[in-house]
Design a protein around this motif. Structure first.
Motif, PDB file in Angstrom:
ATOM      1  N   THR A   7       0.850  -1.188   0.000  1.00  0.00           N
ATOM      2  CA  THR A   7       0.000   0.000   0.000  1.00  0.00           C
ATOM      3  C   THR A   7       0.887   1.239   0.000  1.00  0.00           C
ATOM      4  OG1 THR A   7      -1.683  -1.183   1.260  1.00  0.00           O
ATOM      5  CG2 THR A   7      -1.821   1.216   1.282  1.00  0.00           C
ATOM      6  N   GLU A   9       0.440   5.821  -0.247  1.00  0.00           N
ATOM      7  CA  GLU A   9      -0.429   6.977  -0.379  1.00  0.00           C
ATOM      8  C   GLU A   9       0.211   7.952  -1.351  1.00  0.00           C
ATOM      9  OE1 GLU A   9      -1.846   8.656   3.291  1.00  0.00           O
ATOM     10  OE2 GLU A   9      -2.642   6.713   3.956  1.00  0.00           O
ATOM     11  N   VAL A  90      -8.227   9.368   0.858  1.00  0.00           N
ATOM     12  CA  VAL A  90      -7.833   9.619   2.240  1.00  0.00           C
ATOM     13  C   VAL A  90      -8.257  11.037   2.621  1.00  0.00           C
ATOM     14  CG1 VAL A  90      -5.860   9.762   3.822  1.00  0.00           C
ATOM     15  CG2 VAL A  90      -5.902   8.011   2.048  1.00  0.00           C
ATOM     16  N   ARG A  94      -5.509  13.346  -1.560  1.00  0.00           N
ATOM     17  CA  ARG A  94      -4.623  12.230  -1.188  1.00  0.00           C
ATOM     18  C   ARG A  94      -5.371  10.913  -1.339  1.00  0.00           C
ATOM     19  NH1 ARG A  94       0.285  12.022   1.045  1.00  0.00           N
ATOM     20  NH2 ARG A  94       0.823  10.263   2.379  1.00  0.00           N
ATOM     21  N   ARG A  96      -5.075   6.495  -1.110  1.00  0.00           N
ATOM     22  CA  ARG A  96      -4.393   5.253  -0.731  1.00  0.00           C
ATOM     23  C   ARG A  96      -4.554   4.272  -1.895  1.00  0.00           C
ATOM     24  NH1 ARG A  96      -6.717   4.318   3.987  1.00  0.00           N
ATOM     25  NH2 ARG A  96      -5.097   5.535   4.993  1.00  0.00           N
ATOM     26  N   LYS A  98      -3.750   0.411  -2.962  1.00  0.00           N
ATOM     27  CA  LYS A  98      -3.425  -0.891  -2.374  1.00  0.00           C
ATOM     28  C   LYS A  98      -3.359  -1.928  -3.495  1.00  0.00           C
ATOM     29  CE  LYS A  98      -5.178  -4.163   1.066  1.00  0.00           C
ATOM     30  NZ  LYS A  98      -6.287  -4.393   2.008  1.00  0.00           N
TER      31      LYS A  98
END
Length: 161
Positions: A7, A9, A90, A94, A96, A98
């Motif tokens: 993961t 960001e 996020v 921003r 995330r 994965k």
């Protein structure tokens, strides 16, 4: 089968991260060992990569694509591999990202490399390079906003968790 999950960001909105990921032909710009990805159709890709010092080619099918949420794939020939990448906002700017992948190393060299964590480190590096790639541009190089929902090819394992 081996499995890797990483993961990261990225400092771009979820739509920008997702849109860039759907530009499969740019993968060689940030994925180590990937020489070329050709998009043959809306849901089929042809890959050329160098793995353990050998050039390998295979076709993959996009089995699920949901804008701003998920892209899943499965090989249709060549070494077994499948996975998905998920996108989660996020904050406003921003995201995330994965990545989950399952694969079957072939031969002694690939199995030794797998045991030493080569694939995990490569995936981690690929995500770091994706982060730099998309953040440096601030916008995606293109976008595919369509949805794909299709069953995985016969005999394929399901990367969903």
């Amino acid at each position: 089968m081996s499995e890797v999950e990483r993961t990261i960001e990225v400092d771009v909105p979820v739509s920008t991260a997702y849109n860039q990921w759907t530009q499969f032909e740019t993968f060689p710009e940030f994925m180590e060992g990937v020489k070329e990805v050709k998009q043959l159709s809306e849901s089929k890709l042809h890959w050329t990569a160098e793995i353990a010092g050998k050039t390998k080619q295979w076709d993959a099918a996009i089995t699920q694509q949901e804008p701003d949420r998920r892209v899943a794939w499965r090989n249709v020939d060549g070494a077994d591999n499948a996975g998905d990448v998920q996108f989660e906002s996020v904050s406003d700017g921003r995201t995330r990202v994965k990545l989950h992948m399952v694969y079957d190393p072939e031969g002694v060299i690939e199995n030794v490399g797998d045991a030493l964590g080569v694939v995990s480190r490569r995936v981690e590096g690929d995500l770091e390079r994706f982060k730099k790639f998309v953040e440096s541009r601030g916008a995606a190089t293109g976008a595919f906003r369509g949805e794909i929902q299709q069953p995985a090819p016969q005999g394929a394992s399901n990367p969903e968790r």
